[in-house]
Design an enzyme around this catalytic site. Structure first.
Site, short mmCIF file in Angstrom:
data_model
loop_
_atom_site.label_atom_id
_atom_site.label_comp_id
_atom_site.label_asym_id
_atom_site.label_seq_id
_atom_site.Cartn_x
_atom_site.Cartn_y
_atom_site.Cartn_z
N HIS A 1 0.82 -1.22 0.00
CA HIS A 1 0.00 0.00 0.00
C HIS A 1 0.85 1.27 0.00
CE1 HIS A 1 0.41 -0.26 4.52
NE2 HIS A 1 0.51 1.05 4.37
N SER B 1 4.78 1.88 8.08
CA SER B 1 4.46 0.74 7.21
C SER B 1 5.63 0.39 6.29
CB SER B 1 3.23 1.05 6.36
OG SER B 1 2.08 1.17 7.16
N ASP C 1 -0.06 -7.64 1.47
CA ASP C 1 0.40 -6.25 1.53
C ASP C 1 1.93 -6.16 1.58
OD1 ASP C 1 0.45 -3.53 1.72
OD2 ASP C 1 -0.32 -3.42 3.77
#
Length: 417
Positions: free
Chosen positions: A119, A223, A149
């Site tokens: 993402h 992330s 992801d």
């Protein structure tokens, strides 16, 4: 089903206790809590006596093993060991930016492959990367999943650099970890905690299954960063999500769940056309995981202290490498601190000095309307190449403001009055 350790009732199909994390086994009746407490107390006393008896027997063996580089995996990590581990890992962790936002990544192999979250780079074929020294380069997305992801980048400039080692075993609850990333743009930050849960599942566009839950601080920008075992220094997962209600609750995709896919991309890269077909999930950042910027930000004593203490750690690296880039994103441009620190740190470049931060603690916080002042105590040694050591212990005031995005920035640093 009742937990045999704490007596809490769990759902019948639960694998681990929701209260203490113990792996559950079938129990037909609720255990007698009083009896359990008696047994535990008696056992602790008995074990204490037994421990005293055997400590002397094993002490010489322990010393011998330590001298030969063998450390018990059950021994807690010393503060200086963690500091050295963080220093070793930081050169292989990067801040990744696109026109849509930013995240983190880490070096996967000696071919220059960098792991990040899907993402973070979805919708792009090329991205920017910034290393811990502030050097910026570009990377090409060579692998990205629409279900897991995870993504892989090819960075030519990182070829032949030493990658991080990934642990393909399953980690246990209670494993001490260090989470790396660039939360809120504070590049290459490290926070320490524990694996607090496993087998966590949720639906947010990607298939998030069997995730690690951990209690180290994570925020937007984390992330894609590595979750590292604090004992072994190996990557056990990739940080992927957090709860905005409590940013000390983070989630990580286990290394064993993505390793084979990463190897496949590194060996057989996807074409740019196929990469471009993978678009961001519109429902990825739901309310539970998205950071909503507010119009009115207020200073918070706890986060101000954390910010000041993190700054002291980064300042240590800035002096050691003579590089202002380590703290530049934490200092207000054109401020007194900016104008004084940049030339001061440049004096250390190429001098081959080592800085050992012994202690750094925020003492008190004074919050005004437009700024806050955090008083800190710092103690460190500056060790020169000839072995000469200068010990410094001092108290200083950090004057801190907040920008329009809610980020803390230092405007002035002065000796404590």
């Amino acid at each position: 089903m009742f937990c045999g350790r704490c007596g809490i009732e769990n759902e019948q199909q639960a694998k681990h206790c929701v209260d203490c994390g113990l792996k559950l086994q079938e129990l037909l009746v609720k255990p007698n809590t009083k009896i359990n407490y008696f047994i535990i107390s008696f056992s602790v006393a008995l074990l204490s006596i037994f421990a005293v008896a055997i400590i002397h027997f094993f002490s010489s063996t322990t010393v011998s093993e330590t001298n030969n580089g063998i450390a018990s995996e059950h021994t807690d990590v010393k503060e200086n060991d963690k500091t050295e581990l963080i220093k070793e890992i930081q050169p292989s962790v990067y801040t990744i930016s696109t026109e849509a936002g930013m995240g983190s990544g880490f070096l996967f192999d000696e071919k220059g492959s960098v792991v990040t979250s899907a993402h973070v780079v979805a919708g792009f074929t090329e991205v920017w990367l910034r290393d811990f020294m502030g050097h910026i380069t570009t990377g090409r997305v060579i692998g990205i999943s629409d279900e897991l992801d995870v993504a892989l980048l090819e960075v030519v400039e990182y070829k032949d650099k030493e990658p991080l080692v990934m642990d393909k075993n399953i980690s246990e609850i209670g494993t001490k970890i260090i989470a790396f990333g660039s939360p809120y743009g504070f590049e290459n930050s490290a926070s320490i905690g524990y694996v607090s849960g496993i087998d966590r599942d949720f639906d947010a566009g990607y298939q998030y299954e069997d995730l690690y839950q951990f209690d180290a601080q994570t925020s937007p920008g984390s992330s894609g960063g590595p979750l590292v075992d604090a004992y072994t220094g190996k990557v056990i997962g990739i940080n992927t999500a957090f709860l905005t209600e409590d940013e000390s609750i983070g989630f990580s995709i286990p290394a064993h769940a993505m390793y084979s896919q990463l190897e496949k991309w590194a060996t057989s890269p996807m074409s740019s056309e196929d990469v471009a077909k993978i678009k961001p999930h519109e429902d990825l950042f739901e309310e539970s995981f998205e950071y909503a910027y507010e119009d009115d930000y207020v200073f918070d004593e706890v986060t101000l202290k954390d910010f000041a203490e993190d700054f002291m750690v980064d300042y240590e690296s800035a002096v050691e490498y003579g590089n202002f880039a380590f703290i530049e994103d934490r200092v207000e441009p054109n401020s007194v601190a900016y104008e004084e620190l940049k030339p001061y740190l440049a004096r250390f470049k190429g001098k081959d000095v080592r800085v050992n931060l012994i202690a750094g603690k925020a003492l008190k916080v004074l919050i005004e309307n437009e700024h806050a002042v955090v008083s800190v105590q710092e103690e460190f040694n500056i060790i020169e190449i000839d072995g000469k050591t200068t010990s410094i212990k001092r108290e200083r005031d950090y004057t801190i403001v907040m920008n329009q995005y809610g980020y803390y920035l230092i405007t002035d640093i002065s000796l404590y009055d």
